[in-house]
Motif scaffolding. Structure first.
Motif, PDB file in Angstrom:
ATOM      1  N   CYS A  22       0.874  -1.181   0.000  1.00 29.99           N
ATOM      2  CA  CYS A  22       0.000   0.000   0.000  1.00 29.99           C
ATOM      3  C   CYS A  22       0.908   1.227   0.000  1.00 29.99           C
ATOM      4  O   CYS A  22       1.618   1.479   0.979  1.00 29.99           O
ATOM      5  CB  CYS A  22      -0.901  -0.007   1.225  1.00 29.99           C
ATOM      6  N   VAL A  23       0.890   1.956  -1.108  1.00 31.75           N
ATOM      7  CA  VAL A  23       1.705   3.156  -1.245  1.00 31.75           C
ATOM      8  C   VAL A  23       0.861   4.370  -0.920  1.00 31.75           C
ATOM      9  O   VAL A  23      -0.244   4.531  -1.442  1.00 31.75           O
ATOM     10  CB  VAL A  23       2.274   3.268  -2.669  1.00 31.75           C
ATOM     11  N   ALA A  24       1.397   5.230  -0.046  1.00 34.24           N
ATOM     12  CA  ALA A  24       0.688   6.439   0.361  1.00 34.24           C
ATOM     13  C   ALA A  24       1.271   7.669  -0.318  1.00 34.24           C
ATOM     14  O   ALA A  24       2.464   7.727  -0.604  1.00 34.24           O
ATOM     15  CB  ALA A  24       0.767   6.603   1.869  1.00 34.24           C
ATOM     16  N   SER A  25       0.409   8.667  -0.530  1.00 30.35           N
ATOM     17  CA  SER A  25       0.845   9.899  -1.188  1.00 30.35           C
ATOM     18  C   SER A  25       1.472  10.876  -0.218  1.00 30.35           C
ATOM     19  O   SER A  25       2.020  11.906  -0.627  1.00 30.35           O
ATOM     20  CB  SER A  25      -0.333  10.559  -1.895  1.00 30.35           C
ATOM     21  N   ALA A  26       1.374  10.583   1.088  1.00 27.45           N
ATOM     22  CA  ALA A  26       1.908  11.476   2.106  1.00 27.45           C
ATOM     23  C   ALA A  26       2.367  10.648   3.301  1.00 27.45           C
ATOM     24  O   ALA A  26       2.106   9.456   3.375  1.00 27.45           O
ATOM     25  CB  ALA A  26       0.843  12.482   2.534  1.00 27.45           C
ATOM     26  N   ARG A  27       3.036  11.345   4.201  1.00 33.10           N
ATOM     27  CA  ARG A  27       3.501  10.658   5.418  1.00 33.10           C
ATOM     28  C   ARG A  27       2.301  10.177   6.212  1.00 33.10           C
ATOM     29  O   ARG A  27       1.303  10.872   6.343  1.00 33.10           O
ATOM     30  CB  ARG A  27       4.328  11.643   6.246  1.00 33.10           C
ATOM     31  N   THR A  28       2.412   8.977   6.751  1.00 33.33           N
ATOM     32  CA  THR A  28       1.280   8.404   7.458  1.00 33.33           C
ATOM     33  C   THR A  28       1.670   7.977   8.860  1.00 33.33           C
ATOM     34  O   THR A  28       2.830   7.733   9.149  1.00 33.33           O
ATOM     35  CB  THR A  28       0.727   7.178   6.705  1.00 33.33           C
ATOM     36  N   GLY A  29       0.673   7.877   9.725  1.00 36.04           N
ATOM     37  CA  GLY A  29       0.886   7.373  11.068  1.00 36.04           C
ATOM     38  C   GLY A  29       0.401   5.945  11.151  1.00 36.04           C
ATOM     39  O   GLY A  29       0.967   5.043  10.568  1.00 36.04           O
ATOM     40  N   THR A  30      -0.704   5.765  11.870  1.00 34.55           N
ATOM     41  CA  THR A  30      -1.276   4.425  11.964  1.00 34.55           C
ATOM     42  C   THR A  30      -1.913   4.025  10.639  1.00 34.55           C
ATOM     43  O   THR A  30      -2.616   4.808  10.014  1.00 34.55           O
ATOM     44  CB  THR A  30      -2.338   4.382  13.068  1.00 34.55           C
ATOM     45  N   MET A  31      -1.615   2.815  10.230  1.00 34.36           N
ATOM     46  CA  MET A  31      -2.207   2.267   9.011  1.00 34.36           C
ATOM     47  C   MET A  31      -2.871   0.938   9.345  1.00 34.36           C
ATOM     48  O   MET A  31      -2.341   0.150  10.133  1.00 34.36           O
ATOM     49  CB  MET A  31      -1.132   2.055   7.947  1.00 34.36           C
ATOM     50  N   GLY A  32      -3.998   0.706   8.731  1.00 40.09           N
ATOM     51  CA  GLY A  32      -4.708  -0.534   8.969  1.00 40.09           C
ATOM     52  C   GLY A  32      -4.942  -1.301   7.684  1.00 40.09           C
ATOM     53  O   GLY A  32      -4.944  -0.725   6.590  1.00 40.09           O
ATOM     54  N   TRP A  33      -5.103  -2.598   7.842  1.00 36.62           N
ATOM     55  CA  TRP A  33      -5.515  -3.478   6.748  1.00 36.62           C
ATOM     56  C   TRP A  33      -6.867  -4.084   7.127  1.00 36.62           C
ATOM     57  O   TRP A  33      -7.030  -4.602   8.244  1.00 36.62           O
ATOM     58  CB  TRP A  33      -4.506  -4.594   6.521  1.00 36.62           C
ATOM     59  N   PHE A  34      -7.797  -4.015   6.194  1.00 37.73           N
ATOM     60  CA  PHE A  34      -9.126  -4.578   6.367  1.00 37.73           C
ATOM     61  C   PHE A  34      -9.419  -5.486   5.189  1.00 37.73           C
ATOM     62  O   PHE A  34      -8.766  -5.418   4.148  1.00 37.73           O
ATOM     63  CB  PHE A  34     -10.175  -3.467   6.430  1.00 37.73           C
ATOM     64  N   ARG A  35     -10.433  -6.309   5.334  1.00 38.40           N
ATOM     65  CA  ARG A  35     -10.875  -7.130   4.214  1.00 38.40           C
ATOM     66  C   ARG A  35     -12.393  -7.239   4.230  1.00 38.40           C
ATOM     67  O   ARG A  35     -13.032  -7.079   5.267  1.00 38.40           O
ATOM     68  CB  ARG A  35     -10.226  -8.512   4.263  1.00 38.40           C
TER      69      ARG A  35
END
Length: 121
Positions: A22-35
């Motif tokens: 998962c590539v982000a366009s900006a700096r990120t903090g917490t990231m989650g994965w869902f399905r």
């Protein structure tokens, strides 16, 4: 506004592995994965916070691993020992809270378009 783009989904056999990115366009903090499986609600899979702390749903614990590469603004989900019940569309999401990993959909404010994962023999 943060744009997220997932990749790495596909078809895997039971017991096989896939790695989602998962590539982000900006700096990120917490990231989650869902399905989300057909006819089912979106469910939490894994999360990683600003200090690389992680949290996993019980049904993937010991099989999936979340990680991140800050230089590439990318988070990963390594999925091992896949099962047919892991089939679904996988989404990455940007958390509202930089430190706390939460399992609720409402705790995330930006979402990727999703990538399909199918586990079948």
């Amino acid at each position: 506004h943060v744009q997220l783009v997932e990749s790495g989904g596909g078809l895997a056999q039971p017991g096989g592995s896939l790695r989602l990115s998962c590539v982000a366009s900006a700096r990120t903090g917490t990231m989650g994965w869902f399905r989300q499986a057909p006819g089912q609600e979106r469910e939490f899979v894994a999360g990683i916070n600003w200090s690389d702390g992680t949290m996993y749903a019980d049904y993937v614990k010991g099989r999936f691993a979340a990680s991140r590469d800050y230089a590439k603004s990318t988070v990963y989900l390594q999925m091992n020992n896949l099962k047919p019940e892991d089939t679904g569309i996988y989404y990455c999401a940007h958390g509202r809270n930089m430190w706390e990993i939460e399992a609720s959909v409402g705790a995330y404010n930006y979402w990727g378009q999703g990538t399909q994962v199918t586990v079948a023999s």
